[in-house]
Each structure stands twice: as C-alpha cells, then as structure tokens.
Design a protein around this motif. Structure first.
Motif, PDB file in Angstrom:
ATOM      1  N   MET A   1      19.531  23.237 -31.253  1.00 43.06           N
ATOM      2  CA  MET A   1      18.411  22.444 -32.375  1.00 43.06           C
ATOM      3  C   MET A   1      19.869  22.896 -33.609  1.00 43.06           C
ATOM      4  N   ARG A   2      19.614  21.194 -34.318  1.00 40.64           N
ATOM      5  CA  ARG A   2      20.194  21.241 -35.016  1.00 40.64           C
ATOM      6  C   ARG A   2      19.579  20.548 -36.270  1.00 40.64           C
ATOM      7  N   VAL A   3      20.223  20.804 -37.429  1.00 41.73           N
ATOM      8  CA  VAL A   3      19.683  21.182 -39.035  1.00 41.73           C
ATOM      9  C   VAL A   3      19.672  19.540 -39.404  1.00 41.73           C
ATOM     10  N   PHE A   4      20.818  18.550 -39.588  1.00 36.97           N
ATOM     11  CA  PHE A   4      20.602  17.318 -40.464  1.00 36.97           C
ATOM     12  C   PHE A   4      19.932  17.170 -41.199  1.00 36.97           C
ATOM     13  N   LEU A   5      20.159  17.829 -41.963  1.00 39.21           N
ATOM     14  CA  LEU A   5      19.862  18.041 -44.109  1.00 39.21           C
ATOM     15  C   LEU A   5      20.571  17.195 -44.875  1.00 39.21           C
ATOM     16  N   LEU A   6      22.019  17.049 -44.284  1.00 39.75           N
ATOM     17  CA  LEU A   6      22.836  16.264 -44.987  1.00 39.75           C
ATOM     18  C   LEU A   6      22.970  15.453 -44.519  1.00 39.75           C
ATOM     19  N   TYR A   7      22.989  15.497 -43.853  1.00 41.65           N
ATOM     20  CA  TYR A   7      23.649  13.963 -42.585  1.00 41.65           C
ATOM     21  C   TYR A   7      22.611  13.336 -41.599  1.00 41.65           C
ATOM     22  N   GLU A   8      22.589  12.406 -41.284  1.00 41.97           N
ATOM     23  CA  GLU A   8      21.442  12.488 -40.274  1.00 41.97           C
ATOM     24  C   GLU A   8      21.351  12.526 -38.913  1.00 41.97           C
ATOM     25  N   ASP A   9      23.351  12.526 -38.573  1.00 44.22           N
ATOM     26  CA  ASP A   9      23.379  12.362 -37.132  1.00 44.22           C
ATOM     27  C   ASP A   9      24.768  13.781 -37.110  1.00 44.22           C
ATOM     28  N   GLN A  10      24.781  14.987 -37.555  1.00 49.09           N
ATOM     29  CA  GLN A  10      25.764  15.666 -37.725  1.00 49.09           C
ATOM     30  C   GLN A  10      25.519  17.125 -38.923  1.00 49.09           C
ATOM     31  N   ASP A  11      25.723  17.848 -38.700  1.00 49.43           N
ATOM     32  CA  ASP A  11      25.487  19.104 -39.433  1.00 49.43           C
ATOM     33  C   ASP A  11      26.842  18.939 -40.538  1.00 49.43           C
ATOM     34  N   TYR A  12      26.804  19.480 -41.677  1.00 50.53           N
ATOM     35  CA  TYR A  12      27.471  19.333 -42.832  1.00 50.53           C
ATOM     36  C   TYR A  12      28.485  20.621 -41.849  1.00 50.53           C
ATOM     37  N   ASN A  13      30.082  20.559 -42.616  1.00 48.87           N
ATOM     38  CA  ASN A  13      30.915  21.141 -42.277  1.00 48.87           C
ATOM     39  C   ASN A  13      31.117  22.213 -43.669  1.00 48.87           C
ATOM     40  N   PHE A  14      30.562  23.588 -43.503  1.00 53.05           N
ATOM     41  CA  PHE A  14      31.106  23.790 -45.387  1.00 53.05           C
ATOM     42  C   PHE A  14      32.675  24.308 -45.111  1.00 53.05           C
ATOM     43  N   LYS A  15      32.985  24.310 -44.008  1.00 51.01           N
ATOM     44  CA  LYS A  15      34.212  24.821 -44.024  1.00 51.01           C
ATOM     45  C   LYS A  15      35.479  24.187 -44.437  1.00 51.01           C
ATOM     46  N   SER A  16      35.096  22.825 -44.206  1.00 51.35           N
ATOM     47  CA  SER A  16      36.134  21.812 -44.460  1.00 51.35           C
ATOM     48  C   SER A  16      35.795  21.160 -45.634  1.00 51.35           C
ATOM     49  N   HIS A  17      34.107  20.948 -46.126  1.00 50.67           N
ATOM     50  CA  HIS A  17      34.304  19.784 -47.138  1.00 50.67           C
ATOM     51  C   HIS A  17      33.504  20.728 -48.777  1.00 50.67           C
ATOM     52  N   GLY A  18      34.736  19.820 -49.560  1.00 54.23           N
ATOM     53  CA  GLY A  18      34.753  20.803 -50.365  1.00 54.23           C
ATOM     54  C   GLY A  18      36.335  21.143 -51.559  1.00 54.23           C
ATOM     55  N   LYS A  19      37.131  20.778 -50.486  1.00 52.19           N
ATOM     56  CA  LYS A  19      38.483  21.504 -49.889  1.00 52.19           C
ATOM     57  C   LYS A  19      40.119  20.069 -50.042  1.00 52.19           C
ATOM     58  N   TYR A  20      39.272  19.633 -50.867  1.00 49.21           N
ATOM     59  CA  TYR A  20      40.519  17.849 -50.960  1.00 49.21           C
ATOM     60  C   TYR A  20      41.361  18.607 -51.729  1.00 49.21           C
ATOM     61  N   ASP A  21      41.397  18.617 -52.928  1.00 52.69           N
ATOM     62  CA  ASP A  21      42.349  19.506 -54.265  1.00 52.69           C
ATOM     63  C   ASP A  21      42.394  19.611 -54.818  1.00 52.69           C
ATOM     64  N   GLU A  22      42.675  21.284 -55.321  1.00 52.07           N
ATOM     65  CA  GLU A  22      42.170  21.941 -55.597  1.00 52.07           C
ATOM     66  C   GLU A  22      42.611  21.642 -57.369  1.00 52.07           C
ATOM     67  N   GLU A  23      43.717  20.799 -58.033  1.00 49.99           N
ATOM     68  CA  GLU A  23      43.483  20.217 -59.423  1.00 49.99           C
ATOM     69  C   GLU A  23      42.522  19.742 -59.769  1.00 49.99           C
ATOM     70  N   HIS A  24      42.372  18.427 -59.011  1.00 50.54           N
ATOM     71  CA  HIS A  24      41.070  17.278 -58.478  1.00 50.54           C
ATOM     72  C   HIS A  24      40.226  17.583 -58.975  1.00 50.54           C
ATOM     73  N   ASN A  25      39.728  18.079 -58.862  1.00 52.59           N
ATOM     74  CA  ASN A  25      38.532  19.450 -58.415  1.00 52.59           C
ATOM     75  C   ASN A  25      37.969  20.260 -60.024  1.00 52.59           C
ATOM     76  N   GLU A  26      38.711  20.913 -60.207  1.00 47.50           N
ATOM     77  CA  GLU A  26      38.968  21.922 -61.592  1.00 47.50           C
ATOM     78  C   GLU A  26      39.028  20.745 -62.393  1.00 47.50           C
ATOM     79  N   ASN A  27      39.683  19.394 -62.495  1.00 48.95           N
ATOM     80  CA  ASN A  27      40.237  18.470 -63.783  1.00 48.95           C
ATOM     81  C   ASN A  27      38.490  17.740 -63.678  1.00 48.95           C
ATOM     82  N   LEU A  28      37.881  17.618 -62.365  1.00 48.58           N
ATOM     83  CA  LEU A  28      36.408  16.545 -62.817  1.00 48.58           C
ATOM     84  C   LEU A  28      35.552  18.242 -63.633  1.00 48.58           C
ATOM     85  N   ILE A  29      35.742  19.272 -62.775  1.00 52.59           N
ATOM     86  CA  ILE A  29      34.740  20.446 -63.737  1.00 52.59           C
ATOM     87  C   ILE A  29      34.572  20.821 -65.004  1.00 52.59           C
TER      88      ILE A  29
END
Length: 516
Positions: A1-29
């Motif tokens: 069974m799969r969850v598919f509540l953030l994407y229609e056809d795949q699970d959300y990968n919490f290990k890889s998402h939100g880790k783009y550029d630390e400086e960029h993210n900190e500036n946004l925050i």
C-alpha cells in the motif's frame, strides 16, 4: 500500500526534499518571516515543525500537484476529527513497534521470527482499524487523494487477507512443532531445508499417538537432556529451515512500518496546515484557496493580501492590499518610509510559497502564476566584523543568487544596492534588473533609488508596473500599496518630525544652543 497524499503517483521523499541550498533557504526564512508560520503550524510539535518546513521550502511548480493538495486539505478541514484519528493511529502503530519489538537485538533466527510474528499480529490490529475507518467515512471525502487512499485500503485489506494473515501467523507460533523437509546431500549431510505448512493428517496422527493403543508406527528419536551438542544441532537445523521465512516476516514488518511512517509524515503536513487555518480563523483574518496559473503566464491578482507572520505576531487583523495585473515582469514599489512596502513584499513571497505548497493563502482572493524558484535579496545590517564593505556584501550575495536563478523564477528585492550613492546605486540596479527581465525573471523591487525608478517609468514599458506606499496629506501612513508613479522623496522628514518634532522643538529638547 502507498499513501500518495502529497503526490498523485509517488510518495514524498522527506530525506531528499527541502535540502536544496541551506543559505538560500535561510534567506527565505529570515526575509519572509517563515519561522513564525512554521511555529504556528507546528503548535510546539517538533515532528510537524520539521515536516512543514521541508514541504514549504520545497514548494512545487507543477500545477496539478498544487491543485491535488488543495483538494486534500479541503477534505482535511471538513473532516478534521477523522484525519486526526488516522494520524494518531499511525503514531500509535509506530510507537508500539518501538516499545514492543526486540528482534533487532537478537542474533537467533527463531527469536527474530518470534518477534516478527508478534509485531505483525500487533500491526494487524492497526490495519483493521484503518480498514474500519475507511469503510465508515469513505463517502465523507471528495478529493482524489483520499478516495484513492481509502480505495487502496479496501482493495488490499480484505477480510480474506486478515483471516489468512492471522491463520498463518498462528501457524508460525509452532504450537504443534516445526515441520521441516530436507534432502540428504554430500556426505549424508542435510541440505535444502524448507519449512512446511502444518499437515492436518500429521497433526491428527500426533494427537492419536498419545493414545498408546492407537499409536501409529513411526521413526523417532529423543535426546538426552544433557546432550548439548545434539540440542545445538537440532537448533541449527530448525534455524536453517526457518531462516528464509524469518527474513520475509521481518521485511513484511518493515514494509508495514514504512507505510505507517509515511502516512504519519504526509498527514503531518496537513495537520500543520489545519493548525494554521485554525489559528488564522481565531484571529478573524481572511484566507482563501488560490487560483494558480502555469509557469509561462504572468498573472498577479489579489484582494486583501496581508503579511501572515505579522498577523500571527500581533494577534490581530492587518492591512491587506489589492493588485490586478496581467503580463507584468517588473513591479517597482516606492513611496514613504515606513509605509508598508517591506511588509507588502513579504506578503507576496509568503503567499507564493504557501500557494505552491498546495495550501491556502492569507487573502480574500488570490491568483498568480507559479514560479520555478523563489529568491529574496533584502537589506542586511553592516557586517560587525568589517570583513567587507556593505555594497561588496550585497553584490556577492546577489552573485550567488544569479548562479542559481532560472527563467520564470521570482526575485524579491528590498532596498538592494542602496548602500552606495543614488547615481551609482541606480546604475547598478538598472543594469541588473534589465538583464533579469530579459531572461524572463519576475521581479518585485522595493527601492528609494529615484533615478532607477524614473528610468523605467520614462520608458513606459508594458511589462512594468509601478506601486507606491500611500501617504495622506497630513503625513499619515495607511500601509496601503497603491498604483502610482515614483516620487523623488521617501518623506523622511515625516519620521524626523515624528521623533524629534520641528526644528525649534529639537533645539529646545536637546538644548543644542548651550553646546554651540
């Protein structure tokens, strides 16, 4: 069974998402006040805080995904107790495993099998409850995401599945002994050990064997209680027989645990969104589900857009703004000091991130095009260590943005390049902004560089829109950002008189005449 509540056809990968550029993210925050939003969504729950931070900072640029999440969140808001029940069920399943399963510490195959059986029997109880929720509340949900989720549960978790699973797990408790098949290999050693299902005929014969007069003929042997070597040999035979089954059961337990962990994590995002929705509702401030447009469009239409972080901090309604534009690449915002320009700029960035994360935005109405990425370049205080000059720091920071920015991105500039004189700052800003809009970058620029603003105003370009912070004739700020041409003053004198008074009051207050 799969969850598919953030994407229609795949699970959300919490290990890889939100880790783009630390400086960029900190500036946004920092620039957009996102930490206040994260805290309101989390309500002091560290797990929800981590999840919403990851999801919001990895905002989507796929239109269908954004709309998919919007519909799911609407279902969550309309059925909050049910969603909370599913979320808590996932937490209970995970915690039960942590408290009860000791197989990870065992090197004995039989112990691993026994622990896995116990764990799966506990998981079956949670899966049964999930099936019960699905049967009872399926009709209350309208989104594709939840319909698909509940349908998968009904399909997979049938009564036949439960009865078969429970029977097999009972058999694997080996209440009637372990049934093994083996072959003689080289040197008459045992090989190809396999675990067999309990044979009903054999079980009947075993029970009858207890009756001496009905005891069937069989070949048996027994071990002396002190025959340690024999006992160890039998244990090895049994271990080799059940080894594969033990691994399969351990994997099955891991699979179910992963399902509950994924379910908890994806629902945590919606729990956070519901927390924010509830918080804003209590403040009696407006929210709406936005209407997003494709990347290649240029649409900015909203009514009552406000800075949600400011509303959360002050705990009251704040001034909202309106805009209605199509086909604009550059927005130049000028006007009175402390007139609400930076707050307006923050509200643009916040709304864009919230919209592209798939949730509501702080406005009565909001529609905008999606952006590939979102960048901020806000004024920074002087470097206390004097490692570089102010303009040098601004240009270096901007150089890092340029290396990452892509067409159809959004750039929010706040008093950028104002650390040098008017002429030089305007020339730098003009060249940079022209290059940006030529490369299809959408730009909002709050500035006091009059020469820069006048340069674009005089060209009368169709893709440039001018806004100005409203100032009444008596100097009062309304914090409204309205359409208006740039003026050569920021009305700093208003602030001066507000703090120091007029010239005579200033001299009298600080007794400057006696110091001359």
């Amino acid at each position: 069974m799969r969850v598919f509540l953030l994407y229609e056809d795949q699970d959300y990968n919490f290990k890889s998402h939100g880790k783009y550029d630390e400086e960029h993210n900190e500036n946004l925050i920092k620039d957009l006040g996102l930490d206040v939003i994260f805290e309101a969504m989390a309500k002091k729950d560290a797990f929800i805080y981590d999840i919403v931070k990851k999801v919001l900072l990895s905002y989507e640029n796929d239109l269908s995904t954004i709309l998919y999440r919007q519909d799911i969140l609407k279902d969550c808001i309309n059925n909050k107790p049910i969603v909370e029940r599913i979320y808590n069920l996932a937490i209970d399943a995970i915690e039960t495993k942590k408290k009860s399963w000791l197989g990870i510490f065992s090197t004995n195959v039989f112990s691993l099998l026994s622990s896995s059986v116990s764990l799966l029997r506990m998981f079956l109880k949670f899966l049964r409850e999930l099936r019960s929720i699905s049967d009872e509340y399926y009709e209350k949900f309208d989104s594709i995401g939840f319909k698909k989720f509940f349908s998968a549960i009904k399909e997979e978790l049938t009564e036949e599945f439960f009865s078969t699973a429970e029977r097999q797990l009972k058999d694997l408790m080996f209440e009637n002994g372990v049934f093994i098949r083996a072959r003689l290999g080289q040197g008459l050693e045992g090989s190809d050990y396999k675990l067999l299902k309990p044979n009903k005929k054999v079980l009947i014969k075993k029970r009858l064997s207890k009756l001496t007069f009905l005891k069937p003929q069989s070949y048996t042997f027994s071990l002396h209680p002190r025959d340690d070597a024999g006992i160890e040999t039998l244990a090895n035979i049994r271990g080799r027989s059940i080894n594969q089954v033990a691994k399969i059961l351990a994997n099955a337990g891991d699979h179910i645990l992963e399902f509950f962990a994924q379910l908890r994590a994806e629902l945590a995002f919606y729990m956070g969104a519901m927390n924010l929705y509830e918080e804003l509702s209590n403040l009696n401030v407006p929210v709406c589900f936005p209407e997003p447009y494709h990347l290649d469009r240029r649409v900015r239409k909203f009514i009552g857009l406000y800075d949600v972080s400011l509303a959360l901090i002050t705990g009251k309604n704040v001034v909202g703004n309106e805009l209605n534009t199509i086909g604009k690449d550059l927005f130049i915002i000028t006007g009175a000091n402390r007139g609400g320009k930076t707050t307006f700029l923050r509200s643009i960035g916040q709304a864009q991130i919230l919209m592209q994360s798939g949730i509501f935005v702080p406005a009565i109405y909001f529609s905008a095009n999606i952006n590939k990425k979102i960048f901020t370049h806000f004024y920074r205080k002087e470097d206390p260590q004097l490692e570089s000059g102010k303009l040098d720091e601004e240009l270096k920071r901007f150089d890092r943005i340029v290396s990452k920015i892509r067409p159809n991105s959004l750039l929010l500039l706040n008093e950028s390049f104002s650390s040098t004189n008017e002429k030089e700052g305007s020339e730098i800003a003009k060249q940079i902004v022209e290059a940006l809009i030529e490369n299809n970058i959408e730009v909002f620029y709050v500035t006091h560089l009059y020469e820069f603003a006048k340069y674009f105003y005089d060209q009368n370009l169709d893709n440039v829109h001018f806004l100005r912070a409203e100032r009444k004739e008596d100097g009062r700020r309304t914090f409204k950002i309205l359409e208006g041409k740039p003026l050569p003053t920021g009305y700093a004198k208003d602030l001066y008189e507000g703090i120091f008074g007029n010239q005579e009051t200033f001299v009298e207050k600080y007794d400057l005449s006696s110091r001359v």
